[in-house]
Design a protein around this motif. Structure first.
Motif, short mmCIF file in Angstrom:
data_model
loop_
_atom_site.label_atom_id
_atom_site.label_comp_id
_atom_site.label_asym_id
_atom_site.label_seq_id
_atom_site.Cartn_x
_atom_site.Cartn_y
_atom_site.Cartn_z
N LEU A 273 -58.52 -93.53 34.16
CA LEU A 273 -59.07 -92.23 33.75
C LEU A 273 -60.38 -91.89 34.46
O LEU A 273 -60.77 -90.73 34.52
N ARG A 274 -61.05 -92.89 35.01
CA ARG A 274 -62.32 -92.62 35.72
C ARG A 274 -62.10 -91.73 36.94
O ARG A 274 -63.03 -91.07 37.41
N ALA A 275 -60.88 -91.69 37.45
CA ALA A 275 -60.58 -90.83 38.60
C ALA A 275 -60.50 -89.36 38.21
O ALA A 275 -60.36 -88.49 39.09
N HIS A 276 -60.61 -89.06 36.91
CA HIS A 276 -60.44 -87.68 36.44
C HIS A 276 -61.60 -87.33 35.51
O HIS A 276 -61.45 -87.33 34.28
N PRO A 277 -62.76 -87.02 36.06
CA PRO A 277 -63.96 -86.82 35.24
C PRO A 277 -63.88 -85.63 34.30
O PRO A 277 -64.67 -85.56 33.34
N ALA A 278 -62.98 -84.70 34.52
CA ALA A 278 -62.84 -83.57 33.59
C ALA A 278 -62.30 -84.03 32.24
O ALA A 278 -62.46 -83.34 31.23
N ILE A 279 -61.65 -85.21 32.22
CA ILE A 279 -61.14 -85.78 30.97
C ILE A 279 -62.20 -86.73 30.43
O ILE A 279 -62.46 -87.77 31.02
N ARG A 280 -62.84 -86.36 29.34
CA ARG A 280 -63.90 -87.18 28.75
C ARG A 280 -63.29 -88.12 27.72
O ARG A 280 -62.53 -87.68 26.84
N VAL A 281 -63.63 -89.39 27.82
CA VAL A 281 -63.00 -90.41 26.98
C VAL A 281 -63.98 -90.89 25.92
O VAL A 281 -65.15 -91.15 26.21
N ASN A 282 -63.51 -91.00 24.69
CA ASN A 282 -64.29 -91.56 23.59
C ASN A 282 -63.50 -92.69 22.95
O ASN A 282 -62.33 -92.50 22.59
N PRO A 283 -64.10 -93.88 22.83
CA PRO A 283 -65.45 -94.27 23.22
C PRO A 283 -65.57 -94.47 24.74
O PRO A 283 -64.58 -94.40 25.45
N ALA A 284 -66.82 -94.73 25.18
CA ALA A 284 -67.08 -94.85 26.61
C ALA A 284 -66.42 -96.09 27.21
O ALA A 284 -66.14 -96.12 28.41
N ALA A 285 -66.19 -97.09 26.39
CA ALA A 285 -65.47 -98.30 26.82
C ALA A 285 -64.56 -98.70 25.66
O ALA A 285 -64.87 -98.45 24.50
N PRO A 286 -63.41 -99.31 25.96
CA PRO A 286 -62.44 -99.61 24.90
C PRO A 286 -62.99 -100.57 23.86
O PRO A 286 -63.64 -101.56 24.18
N GLN A 287 -62.72 -100.27 22.59
CA GLN A 287 -63.08 -101.13 21.48
C GLN A 287 -61.86 -101.55 20.67
O GLN A 287 -61.92 -102.48 19.87
N ALA A 288 -60.77 -100.84 20.86
CA ALA A 288 -59.46 -101.17 20.29
C ALA A 288 -58.43 -100.54 21.22
O ALA A 288 -58.80 -99.90 22.20
N ASN A 289 -57.16 -100.73 20.93
CA ASN A 289 -56.14 -100.18 21.83
C ASN A 289 -55.79 -98.74 21.45
O ASN A 289 -54.63 -98.37 21.26
N MET A 290 -56.83 -97.92 21.37
CA MET A 290 -56.66 -96.49 21.17
C MET A 290 -57.87 -95.79 21.74
O MET A 290 -58.92 -96.41 21.97
N LEU A 291 -57.74 -94.49 22.01
CA LEU A 291 -58.84 -93.70 22.56
C LEU A 291 -58.58 -92.24 22.29
O LEU A 291 -57.45 -91.82 21.99
N HIS A 292 -59.63 -91.44 22.37
CA HIS A 292 -59.54 -90.00 22.27
C HIS A 292 -59.92 -89.39 23.62
O HIS A 292 -60.89 -89.83 24.25
N LEU A 293 -59.16 -88.39 24.03
CA LEU A 293 -59.45 -87.64 25.24
C LEU A 293 -59.98 -86.27 24.84
O LEU A 293 -59.33 -85.53 24.10
N HIS A 294 -61.18 -85.94 25.31
CA HIS A 294 -61.79 -84.64 25.06
C HIS A 294 -61.51 -83.77 26.28
O HIS A 294 -61.92 -84.10 27.40
N LEU A 295 -60.79 -82.68 26.06
CA LEU A 295 -60.24 -81.87 27.15
C LEU A 295 -60.95 -80.52 27.26
O LEU A 295 -61.34 -79.94 26.24
#
Length: 377
Positions: A273-295
């Protein structure tokens, strides 16, 4: 075409585990029951359900555990009884607690307890959040990990301080462990190590485990027995729990064993996902096997993009979308399970690139998928 039908026609699916249709799922359950000579339980009495209850209790480091038809019933019951024991009806909950966000004010309308929002909704709890509460609390409900903020975890030292603070103040500490199995890999500790110091823990039998539904509540033998009685009083005494128990038991060991691999795959997804900076990821680094994408698009546009990618390319990126805090933004969730674990790296990168291209393109007139989408490679 319905959302589920559109998803079934896709070959590249990001969230969760592969969804078996009822006939396939029931056939697998039937074969497992035949292999292991399984009988129905009767009102919760039976070898399989009692062995699974004992297994969950041992895995979490508690004396006992009991099945409940839903986590919603399990949690408010545990918190209600904890408050009765301590003669205080006040429960501290994070503002994003499932009880606040998804349970339609059941704690209030059914007179279970009084809830106090504590802490900042955008970050996990710290010990100071609870120590600053001047009221005498009957219970504290802590979600691990916190789903509504992308699966974040309280730092380990803060979690230990929270446990210590509740113990010193005589507060019942309850865990919403719907995704506790997932948090173990993020913390690098066992579920029992995470649960140590809690007075009760709820775990789901279907979220990460891929079962049909149901929950377990673990704690002391006395507390669990009292909760079981209250489950019956609230209509939870179904005659056969066996469908839920079989669906969880047949995959329990394999799912737990796969959690470290799901976490590693989540780390890989973050890197992609770092190749696509328009997609903001929460949290900044994985803490469990899930994530939120802020679009950077509205909720309706995010759903239209999802459906168009499914129809045109056979890619299913996420299920639901929520409105973001800012205008024309949205948030989607990805749970990393068997689907992403089995996905080739080039397919993952291609799907993300197609997604990023759609996000950058202006919205088409109207929205939604074509009336008769065909999934092509």
């Amino acid at each position: 075409m319905s959302e589920s039908a559109l998803q079934r026609r896709c070959h590249t699916i990001f969230p969760g585990h592969r969804q078996r249709r009822p006939a396939e799922h029931f056939a697998a359950m039937a074969a497992w029951c035949e292999q292991h000579d399984i009988d129905h339980d009767v009102y919760g009495n039976g070898d399989l359900i009692q062995s699974l209850e004992a297994k969950v209790a041992a895995t979490l480091g508690f004396e006992a555990a009991v099945f409940c038809v839903s986590g919603t019933m399990a949690q408010v019951t545990a918190l209600r009884l904890a408050c009765l024991e301590r003669a205080s009806r006040l429960v501290a909950l994070h503002p994003t607690s499932h009880i606040f966000v998804h349970e339609r004010a059941n704690y209030q309308l059914l007179d279970h307890f009084q809830a106090l929002p504590v802490g900042d909704r955008h970050r996990p709890w710290t010990a100071a959040d609870l120590l600053d509460v001047p009221d005498r609390l009957g219970a504290v409900g802590l979600e691990i990990p916190m789903r509504e903020i992308g699966g974040q975890l309280s730092p380990w030292d803060e979690l230990e301080a929270i446990k210590r603070g509740c113990r010193e103040r005589g507060i019942h500490l309850h865990m919403d462990g719907a995704r506790l199995w997932e948090a173990a890999a993020g913390y690098g500790r066992s579920a029992a190590q995470i649960a140590a110091g809690f007075d009760s823990v709820y775990v789901s039998l279907y979220k990460g485990l891929g079962g049909l539904g149901g929950a377990m509540l673990a704690g002391s033998s006395e507390f669990v027995a009292r909760c079981a009685e209250w489950f019956r009083r609230q209509g939870g005494n179904v005659i056969h729990r066996s469908p839920y128990v079989v669906a969880a038991a047949m995959d329990f060991d394999a799912r737990l064993a796969a959690m470290p691999d799901y976490f590693k795959r989540t780390q890989h997804l973050y890197a992609a996902l770092r190749a696509h900076p328009a997609i903001r990821v929460n949290p900044a680094a994985p803490q469990a096997n899930m994530l939120h994408l802020h679009l950077p698009v509205s909720r309706d546009h995010a759903l239209a993009i999802r459906d168009a990618l499914a129809a045109e390319h056979g890619i299913w990126l996420y299920n639901r979308a929520a409105h973001g805090a800012l205008p024309d933004t949205s948030v989607v969730e990805i749970y990393v399970g068997d689907n992403l674990l089995a996905m080739p790296d080039d397919a993952l990168r291609l799907a993300l690139q197609r997604f990023a291209d759609r996000l950058a393109a202006p919205p088409a007139t109207g929205h939604g998928a074509p009336s008769d989408p065909i999934c092509t490679g």
